[in-house]
Design a protein around this motif. Structure first.
Motif, PDB file in Angstrom:
ATOM      1  N   LEU A  48      76.190  32.045-118.444  1.00 54.13           N
ATOM      2  CA  LEU A  48      75.894  32.245-117.220  1.00 54.13           C
ATOM      3  C   LEU A  48      76.504  33.503-116.670  1.00 54.13           C
ATOM      4  O   LEU A  48      77.760  33.441-116.491  1.00 54.13           O
ATOM      5  N   SER A  49      75.736  34.568-116.196  1.00 55.08           N
ATOM      6  CA  SER A  49      76.268  35.764-115.793  1.00 55.08           C
ATOM      7  C   SER A  49      77.240  35.742-114.587  1.00 55.08           C
ATOM      8  O   SER A  49      78.046  36.396-114.503  1.00 55.08           O
ATOM      9  N   TYR A  50      76.745  34.647-113.671  1.00 55.68           N
ATOM     10  CA  TYR A  50      77.498  34.634-112.413  1.00 55.68           C
ATOM     11  C   TYR A  50      78.900  33.970-112.696  1.00 55.68           C
ATOM     12  O   TYR A  50      79.776  34.156-111.797  1.00 55.68           O
ATOM     13  N   SER A  51      79.227  33.195-113.813  1.00 60.25           N
ATOM     14  CA  SER A  51      80.529  32.400-113.892  1.00 60.25           C
ATOM     15  C   SER A  51      81.662  33.400-113.839  1.00 60.25           C
ATOM     16  O   SER A  51      81.812  34.259-114.501  1.00 60.25           O
ATOM     17  N   LYS A  52      82.838  32.716-113.386  1.00 57.15           N
ATOM     18  CA  LYS A  52      84.047  33.305-113.569  1.00 57.15           C
ATOM     19  C   LYS A  52      84.894  32.103-114.283  1.00 57.15           C
ATOM     20  O   LYS A  52      84.477  30.939-114.231  1.00 57.15           O
ATOM     21  N   ILE A  56      86.640  25.212-111.824  1.00 61.83           N
ATOM     22  CA  ILE A  56      86.122  23.779-111.470  1.00 61.83           C
ATOM     23  C   ILE A  56      84.724  23.818-111.349  1.00 61.83           C
ATOM     24  O   ILE A  56      84.295  24.309-110.553  1.00 61.83           O
ATOM     25  N   PRO A  57      84.045  23.288-112.482  1.00 55.83           N
ATOM     26  CA  PRO A  57      82.510  23.009-112.160  1.00 55.83           C
ATOM     27  C   PRO A  57      81.777  21.836-111.125  1.00 55.83           C
ATOM     28  O   PRO A  57      83.016  21.202-110.486  1.00 55.83           O
ATOM     29  N   GLN A 112      80.548  30.774-108.405  1.00 68.98           N
ATOM     30  CA  GLN A 112      81.402  31.674-107.959  1.00 68.98           C
ATOM     31  C   GLN A 112      82.931  31.459-107.383  1.00 68.98           C
ATOM     32  O   GLN A 112      83.688  32.215-107.059  1.00 68.98           O
ATOM     33  N   ARG A 113      82.739  30.018-107.035  1.00 66.76           N
ATOM     34  CA  ARG A 113      84.075  29.196-106.498  1.00 66.76           C
ATOM     35  C   ARG A 113      84.359  28.164-107.062  1.00 66.76           C
ATOM     36  O   ARG A 113      83.256  27.505-107.663  1.00 66.76           O
ATOM     37  N   ASP A 114      85.467  27.436-107.141  1.00 64.37           N
ATOM     38  CA  ASP A 114      85.788  26.188-107.747  1.00 64.37           C
ATOM     39  C   ASP A 114      84.763  25.194-106.896  1.00 64.37           C
ATOM     40  O   ASP A 114      84.493  25.212-105.956  1.00 64.37           O
ATOM     41  N   GLY A 115      84.382  24.119-107.681  1.00 63.73           N
ATOM     42  CA  GLY A 115      83.486  23.179-107.419  1.00 63.73           C
ATOM     43  C   GLY A 115      83.858  21.861-107.122  1.00 63.73           C
ATOM     44  O   GLY A 115      85.262  21.904-106.792  1.00 63.73           O
TER      45      GLY A 115
END
Length: 339
Positions: A48-52, A56-57, A112-115
């Protein structure tokens, strides 16, 4: 508290940190159930190109309100709720137009932010929605349902339309269910026969097993008497399935793209002009979508909705959940973690 972390592609584990402390305007939520979606899986796979990383998913969830101040939304301690996980900036042009779902600086929880795959999370109260008495398992299905529902509304699906959904995964099946709710005649297409058999139980009018381009075209002609479908919905994210949508839609038809593509498609785009097509991108969902889907489910308008959950794991078995999903994605729909 414990939480789930994807440290890097292929590595997921349970870790510990302090329970979050809510700020003014936020509620403290105790997570009950969380769904693993395709974005979570692709973050785990590293595609996934958006991921960092680490991250935390998780952005599909049902939770119980543990702490909340008096608020204008009627939220109270003990309520079972879900939430809108797409954080927007409120300042870009899309936000100023009210299209906050496609904010140019969008940050989705778990991407893009922790889930939300934590025992406790905090969220702004304006992002929290009353579950209206739905079971927490059903409530955790609302967010992916909204993704599909929003796309079907983008395609202006109406009673009497013929609709073809490309992809019989969670988003594709929810798109088919959404189109059925709007009075359309709905078909779903996939390369996996097992998924098509599973999809039939949700009242879908017919299926196409995609054995190849020639067979696909013949089936489209047979089903539509050569006219093509009024609306085609791409819910896979592959160049080939987008091409299928372009080929299968009727002249003056509508194409909706929900799937997130990873590769380019080289095609003769003059077909868009020739057919005078309307092509709609669909990203995330709006508050209204959440409210309408929750209402739809509380009124029991969707049969067999619980069967969307094909696999349930305790959250501490999250490593098994991701490994099994990665190996058997073709045979699974919604994977749920019980917190």
């Amino acid at each position: 508290m414990k939480y789930v972390e994807i440290e890097q592609p292929g590595q997921v584990s349970i870790k510990e940190m302090n329970k979050p402390r809510r700020r003014e305007g936020e509620a403290l939520l105790k997570l009950l159930y969380g769904g693993i979606c395709g974005s979570d899986l692709n973050t785990y796979r590293g595609t996934l190109s958006y991921s960092k990383y680490p991250v935390i998913p998780g952005h599909e969830f049902a939770a119980e309100i543990v702490e909340v101040d008096e608020n204008e939304y009627g939220l109270k301690k003990g309520m079972i709720v879900t939430g809108n996980p797409y954080f927007n900036c409120n300042t870009c042009y899309a936000c100023r137009m009210g299209r906050v779902n496609c904010c140019t600086s969008n940050e989705t929880m778990g991407v893009q932010r922790d889930g939300g795959f934590c025992q406790y999370i905090t969220m702004p109260v304006e992002r929290i929605y009353d579950g209206m008495g739905l079971s927490p398992e059903r409530l955790a299905l609302v967010e992916p349902f909204c993704i599909s529902f929003h796309g079907v509304k983008r395609g202006q699906v109406k009673k009497g339309d013929t609709v073809l959904v490309l992809g019989a995964g969670t988003i594709g099946v929810f798109a088919a269910i959404s189109a059925l709710q709007m009075g359309a005649k709905v078909y779903i297409c996939d390369v996996n026969e097992e998924k098509l058999v599973y999809a039939k139980q949700f009242g879908i009018d017919g299926v196409i097993l995609n054995k190849g381009e020639a067979y696909f075209q013949e089936e489209v002609k047979r089903i539509t008497s050569g006219d093509g479908f009024d609306v085609t919905i791409e819910a896979v994210g592959l160049p080939s399935t987008f091409q299928n949508c372009i080929d299968a839609v009727c002249y003056a038809g509508r194409v909706v793209v929900i799937g997130i593509a990873k590769n380019n498609l080289d095609f003769n785009h003059s077909v868009i002009q020739k057919k005078e097509l309307n092509i709609y991108g669909s990203r995330n969902a709006l508050k209204k979508d959440f409210e309408e889907v929750i209402q739809m489910l509380t009124e029991n308008k969707v049969e067999n909705i619980d069967r969307m959950i094909t696999n349930m794991y305790d959250y501490e078995k999250v490593k098994d959940a991701f490994e099994d999903f990665s190996r058997n994605a073709g045979a699974m729909l919604k994977i749920m973690l019980k917190f």
